[in-house]
Design a protein around this motif. Structure first.
Motif, PDB file in Angstrom:
ATOM      1  N   VAL A 140       0.863  -1.178   0.000  1.00 57.14           N
ATOM      2  CA  VAL A 140       0.000   0.000   0.000  1.00 57.14           C
ATOM      3  C   VAL A 140       0.900   1.228   0.000  1.00 57.14           C
ATOM      4  O   VAL A 140       1.816   1.339   0.822  1.00 57.14           O
ATOM      5  CB  VAL A 140      -0.929   0.016   1.226  1.00 57.14           C
ATOM      6  N   VAL A 141       0.648   2.149  -0.931  1.00 53.85           N
ATOM      7  CA  VAL A 141       1.524   3.309  -1.090  1.00 53.85           C
ATOM      8  C   VAL A 141       0.732   4.603  -0.913  1.00 53.85           C
ATOM      9  O   VAL A 141      -0.298   4.796  -1.562  1.00 53.85           O
ATOM     10  CB  VAL A 141       2.191   3.307  -2.478  1.00 53.85           C
ATOM     11  N   ALA A 149      -3.811   7.702   5.706  1.00 50.78           N
ATOM     12  CA  ALA A 149      -4.670   7.056   4.699  1.00 50.78           C
ATOM     13  C   ALA A 149      -4.147   5.659   4.388  1.00 50.78           C
ATOM     14  O   ALA A 149      -4.918   4.715   4.198  1.00 50.78           O
ATOM     15  CB  ALA A 149      -4.726   7.901   3.432  1.00 50.78           C
ATOM     16  N   GLY A 150      -2.813   5.517   4.340  1.00 46.27           N
ATOM     17  CA  GLY A 150      -2.212   4.205   4.113  1.00 46.27           C
ATOM     18  C   GLY A 150      -2.515   3.250   5.243  1.00 46.27           C
ATOM     19  O   GLY A 150      -2.787   2.068   5.019  1.00 46.27           O
ATOM     20  N   ALA A 169       5.795   4.413   2.319  1.00 44.46           N
ATOM     21  CA  ALA A 169       5.674   5.830   1.979  1.00 44.46           C
ATOM     22  C   ALA A 169       6.125   6.039   0.539  1.00 44.46           C
ATOM     23  O   ALA A 169       7.099   5.427   0.088  1.00 44.46           O
ATOM     24  CB  ALA A 169       6.526   6.675   2.922  1.00 44.46           C
ATOM     25  N   MET A 170       5.408   6.869  -0.182  1.00 47.44           N
ATOM     26  CA  MET A 170       5.714   7.074  -1.596  1.00 47.44           C
ATOM     27  C   MET A 170       7.161   7.520  -1.810  1.00 47.44           C
ATOM     28  O   MET A 170       7.807   7.124  -2.787  1.00 47.44           O
ATOM     29  CB  MET A 170       4.754   8.111  -2.181  1.00 47.44           C
ATOM     30  N   GLU A 171       7.681   8.322  -0.876  1.00 48.59           N
ATOM     31  CA  GLU A 171       9.035   8.837  -1.005  1.00 48.59           C
ATOM     32  C   GLU A 171      10.089   7.737  -0.898  1.00 48.59           C
ATOM     33  O   GLU A 171      11.231   7.919  -1.341  1.00 48.59           O
ATOM     34  CB  GLU A 171       9.295   9.908   0.066  1.00 48.59           C
ATOM     35  N   LYS A 172       9.717   6.591  -0.332  1.00 42.84           N
ATOM     36  CA  LYS A 172      10.655   5.475  -0.174  1.00 42.84           C
ATOM     37  C   LYS A 172      10.396   4.341  -1.168  1.00 42.84           C
ATOM     38  O   LYS A 172      11.077   3.321  -1.138  1.00 42.84           O
ATOM     39  CB  LYS A 172      10.578   4.920   1.245  1.00 42.84           C
ATOM     40  N   THR A 184       2.656  -5.956  -6.247  1.00 39.48           N
ATOM     41  CA  THR A 184       1.433  -5.252  -6.616  1.00 39.48           C
ATOM     42  C   THR A 184       1.310  -4.034  -5.722  1.00 39.48           C
ATOM     43  O   THR A 184       1.300  -4.167  -4.490  1.00 39.48           O
ATOM     44  CB  THR A 184       0.184  -6.137  -6.457  1.00 39.48           C
ATOM     45  N   LEU A 185       1.244  -2.860  -6.325  1.00 36.27           N
ATOM     46  CA  LEU A 185       1.092  -1.627  -5.574  1.00 36.27           C
ATOM     47  C   LEU A 185      -0.381  -1.246  -5.533  1.00 36.27           C
ATOM     48  O   LEU A 185      -1.060  -1.253  -6.561  1.00 36.27           O
ATOM     49  CB  LEU A 185       1.899  -0.491  -6.222  1.00 36.27           C
TER      50      LEU A 185
END
Length: 328
Positions: A140-141, A149-150, A169-172, A184-185
């Motif tokens: 989950v991103v 939210a994640g 986290a999206m940044e990672k 699968t994202l």
């Protein structure tokens, strides 16, 4: 319309003449698959045969697999080849006839493009294998600024899917994808564009989730009298920001909207003391709000009504994700 002619003085029975003529029309492609045969009345007028004789011919054609009868609709030419053979007895084909047609059409399209059967098989297997490998690890991103939210999505997905789900986290995300060959994202449609941009160079797939429509909650908001105060408590800062915008668009300045995350005790106390209704988007927020109400209960003239919202992820979206992951 094809004209069938019957020779009354022929040694060949009239029913055989008609049977062979219709069979030739099918075999030569003049009657293509799914073509509706003339009614017995129309064919009787054309050939001069009794309708019972024509019905007998139609039954014979059906018994030999050339046509099929659909109750209340008529007699139709069957597609030849795909429905034949012992494989049509497979239970899976009977359970999913429409899906089977999709497979047939896809295979026909590949063959028409020049693929061999072996190549088509490899293409199908490669896609299925890739999806299965991706489904073995579900991530989950969400952006760091809305990691709440994640957390909501992870909690609901693990409960619904009964498989481990990892929050990233999206940044990672780039660093995580550098260490895996497939995954699968999963993310909300709010963040889908950014996630797809990161995932594009990697061997992963991205599945967007639709959030709950909050129809019941919005109905409550619409019915509130002017000057009411609404509290919104959520793990997700993004939900809080979006909710303020949505409610302002719905009721303008008629309502006072106060928001807080569970960790913000000061704001939460203010919401509990001021609001008539508090909407909680998740169990943690609901439990925290309940506990806060209890701590200030003696100072309240009338405790606020707490409403636990439906799940963050829509039910239909959950079911579609289960199918994508091969869980149903």
């Amino acid at each position: 319309m094809i004209q069938f002619r019957i020779q009354p003085d022929s040694e060949i029975p009239a029913s055989n003449q008609l049977f062979n003529q219709i069979r030739f029309a099918i075999a030569s492609g003049q009657y293509s698959p799914a073509y509706k045969l003339p009614s017995t009345r129309a064919l009787a007028m054309q050939t001069g045969l009794h309708r019972n004789t024509i019905s007998k011919v139609y039954r014979q054609l059906e018994e030999e697999g050339f046509v099929e009868s659909l109750a209340g609709s008529g007699i139709y030419v069957r597609a030849q080849g795909h429905e034949g053979g012992s494989r049509s007895q497979s239970p899976i084909l009977k359970q999913h006839p429409e899906a089977y047609k999709v497979v047939q059409q896809a295979l026909d399209e590949l063959l028409s493009q020049g693929c061999s059967l072996n190549q088509a098989r490899e293409l199908f297997l490669a896609e299925v294998d890739w999806r299965l490998r991706c489904s073995a690890r579900v991530l989950v991103v969400t952006p760091s600024q809305d990691i709440g939210a994640g957390e909501l999505m992870v909690d609901e997905l693990e409960e619904s899917l009964q498989i481990p789900v990892q929050l990233v986290a999206m940044e990672k995300l780039i660093g995580v994808l550098d260490q895996t060959t497939s995954a699968t994202l999963v993310t909300s449609r709010y963040f889908i564009g950014e996630v797809e941009a990161i995932a594009a160079p990697k061997a992963v797939r991205v599945i967007p989730l639709d959030i709950h429509d909050y129809a019941k909650e919005l109905t409550v908001v619409k019915s509130l009298p002017k000057s009411s105060c609404i509290g919104i408590v959520s793990l997700s800062s993004g939900i809080l920001r979006a909710t303020e915008v949505i409610l302002h668009g719905l009721r303008g300045d008629e309502l006072l909207v106060m928001t807080a995350q569970p960790k913000d005790a000061y704001k939460l106390h203010a919401i509990v003391k001021r609001s008539e209704i508090i909407f909680c988007t998740d169990q943690i927020s609901h439990s925290t709000a309940q506990a806060t109400v209890q701590t200030v209960l003696e100072d309240l003239i009338r405790p606020p009504k707490l409403i636990r919202c439906e799940n963050y992820i829509g039910t239909q979206s959950i079911n579609l994700l289960k199918r994508e992951l091969g869980l149903i």
